[in-house]
Design a protein around this motif. Sequence first.
Motif, short mmCIF file in Angstrom:
data_model
loop_
_atom_site.label_atom_id
_atom_site.label_comp_id
_atom_site.label_asym_id
_atom_site.label_seq_id
_atom_site.Cartn_x
_atom_site.Cartn_y
_atom_site.Cartn_z
N LEU A 46 60.92 37.67 68.01
CA LEU A 46 60.88 37.99 66.77
C LEU A 46 59.55 37.55 66.23
N THR A 47 58.83 36.47 66.52
CA THR A 47 57.28 36.28 66.15
C THR A 47 56.38 37.45 66.81
N ARG A 50 57.40 40.70 64.43
CA ARG A 50 57.10 40.67 62.91
C ARG A 50 55.92 39.77 62.36
N VAL A 51 55.40 38.89 62.99
CA VAL A 51 54.15 38.09 62.52
C VAL A 51 53.47 37.78 63.57
N PRO A 61 55.37 30.51 68.03
CA PRO A 61 55.58 30.57 66.32
C PRO A 61 54.84 29.11 65.92
N LEU A 69 57.26 33.86 58.35
CA LEU A 69 58.62 34.47 58.27
C LEU A 69 59.25 34.05 57.33
N GLN A 72 58.80 36.29 54.47
CA GLN A 72 59.31 37.69 54.63
C GLN A 72 60.89 37.38 54.23
N THR A 95 63.17 41.70 58.72
CA THR A 95 63.24 40.60 59.17
C THR A 95 64.51 40.08 59.13
#
Length: 242
Positions: A46-47, A50-51, A61, A69, A72, A95
Amino acid sequence: MQTGPWISICLALILVVAAAGHLARMARLPRPVVILAQLLAALLALTLFRVPDDAIALFIPGPGALHALGDQISAGRLNISQEAPPAAATPGITTILALVCAAFAILIDALAVTYRRAVLAGLPLLAVYLIPATRKPGGLSWLAFAVTAIGYLSLVSAEGHDRLSRWGRALAARPGWPASCPARSTTRTARCPRRITSTAVVAALVLPWFIPTLPGVFKTSGGNAPAAAPSASTRASTCAPR
């Protein structure tokens, strides 16, 4: 929800969760450790998705990534409260959908594979299906139902076949049956779940066409409402001599 990058992100997270769980189970790690490994793998993925600019080495992260996160998610909650469905695929909503998808993937994998409770895995699968089916006007198509039902029933039948296989090799059906040849009962046992799965799905798709709709007498408003029975005073005034 409108189409957008969230679809590919969710698919990628599902693959990451499944791969992490498979590798952890191959290493014979304890069941709680398997779930923790899947949570860590989902967080790293996910990191990355998304970021990546705020993370360490694009996928670790750190504090900046976790803060991004959180921003978002807050923006996504605001978008959900302001927009009507189907909402646009904003970064915040994307997200949130990715987080929910990863959580469902970990839960279903833990129930169906890690703890071998495929029947209980149907509850989150049912929730995933019912949420869009009840929100979308007209419901989902028959194809979506068929794919969901076949997937769940196949999961249950695979678990049942796996449990039966642990009982050992089936005995020969006749005296003198060669030990190297599989018994006929094994083939029949393997065919039974497939027959049950196909019969259940076909019945669920075909039978609703023969179920009658509610008659008009059950309606309480409109032109089809049933006529009210006359009261005693009305009947008396009607039958009285003039």
